[in-house]
Design a protein around this motif. Sequence first.
Motif, PDB file in Angstrom:
ATOM      1  N   TYR A 160      10.512   8.832   5.099  1.00  0.00           N
ATOM      2  CA  TYR A 160       9.763   7.557   5.281  1.00  0.00           C
ATOM      3  C   TYR A 160      10.113   7.054   6.595  1.00  0.00           C
ATOM      4  O   TYR A 160      11.404   6.872   6.962  1.00  0.00           O
ATOM      5  N   ASN A 204       0.948  -1.159   0.030  1.00  0.00           N
ATOM      6  CA  ASN A 204      -0.131   0.020   0.004  1.00  0.00           C
ATOM      7  C   ASN A 204       0.880   1.127  -0.206  1.00  0.00           C
ATOM      8  O   ASN A 204       1.526   1.354   0.880  1.00  0.00           O
ATOM      9  N   GLU A 205       0.662   1.980  -0.939  1.00  0.00           N
ATOM     10  CA  GLU A 205       1.785   3.341  -0.980  1.00  0.00           C
ATOM     11  C   GLU A 205       1.594   4.059   0.043  1.00  0.00           C
ATOM     12  O   GLU A 205       2.551   4.762   0.366  1.00  0.00           O
ATOM     13  N   GLU A 206       0.459   4.260   0.628  1.00  0.00           N
ATOM     14  CA  GLU A 206       0.278   5.456   1.489  1.00  0.00           C
ATOM     15  C   GLU A 206       1.209   4.909   2.966  1.00  0.00           C
ATOM     16  O   GLU A 206       1.762   5.874   3.892  1.00  0.00           O
ATOM     17  N   ASN A 207       1.340   3.726   3.434  1.00  0.00           N
ATOM     18  CA  ASN A 207       1.996   2.990   4.377  1.00  0.00           C
ATOM     19  C   ASN A 207       2.875   2.175   4.224  1.00  0.00           C
ATOM     20  O   ASN A 207       3.469   1.470   5.479  1.00  0.00           O
TER      21      ASN A 207
END
Length: 350
Positions: free
Chosen positions: A287, A126-129
Amino acid sequence: MNSFNINNIIRPNVKAMKAYSSARDEFQEINDDFVFLDANENPFNNGLNRYPDPLQRNVKSILSKIKNFPANQILLGNGSDEVLDLIFRAFCEPNQDNVIAISPSYGMYGVLANLNAIEYRKSLLNEENFQPNIEDIFSKVDDNTKMIFLCSPNNPTGEIIKRDSILGIVNRFNGLVIIDEAYIDFAMEPSWINEIKNYPNVIVTQTLSKAVGLAGIRLGILYASQEIIDVLIKIKPPYNINQLTQLKAIEILGNYDKVVDETNTIIEQKDFLEQALAEISFVEKIYPSDANFILIKVDNANERYNQLIEKGIVIRNRNNDDLCENCLRITVGTEDENGKLVEALNSLKY
């Protein structure tokens, strides 16, 4: 509901084969008073004229105490890559089976799959997390899916995979779930080796290359159920961990307090780097990291990478990885090295 049975996934030829028995497998007692004429060795002592312990018992004994894990459920290899390759060869039928791995992640999973003629299926995080998309993973599972690879903390993204996500995979999948914990010593979350007794389809791999500081001796570690270890021992090359590697591992692991101190220093330096990177104007995102590296998104990864090379600083350009456009991965160095990096970054043209 998981109904894992190791007998359902062992390759038939591996199940039927008999393991090679070396001279030191057949006679294991170590006694300097014995005359050893069984292994066709050179009898003149130079410290290395005898074959090493094929079971690496002293190394495993120390690891067992450090990790609070049974020594007979530990397998050692020449780096984690060798133990990962053994898993492929023991459980995956060439040109028939497939494996699934999260992406982006450690590139050797795909290399080993290709080497062993196993289909390699990627499931994007999942790109968001940067957490696994569990439904996407299981949409790729079929009757020939033997293994799922989860690198946690993940390389190159840095985040540890949440426990609930791993449980959601382990409990549903009837094959092997390999949790690669090369960076676990830098994370606040506990290792999954303590869960192996509850989840027989879990294999955990670790390494001495990161926190322990022994990348040069190439010693990888695999933790699993006794049943899995027995299968892997059948196909493991004899004497695959040389004597020098074993002695150096014993030496460094024997002073594990120093390893812990160095690990804590690296974590402190990571905090310093994160704060310093937040002040760099062309750093667009930092990140979260549970490892000894930091993934950052910049305005132009190729340009910034080359600018740092010109200043004598080498980092890793991950621009071509899935979900990592314009991302750079920075390993946490010493206080002096990190200071030079920050100085260099501050000097770059904006």
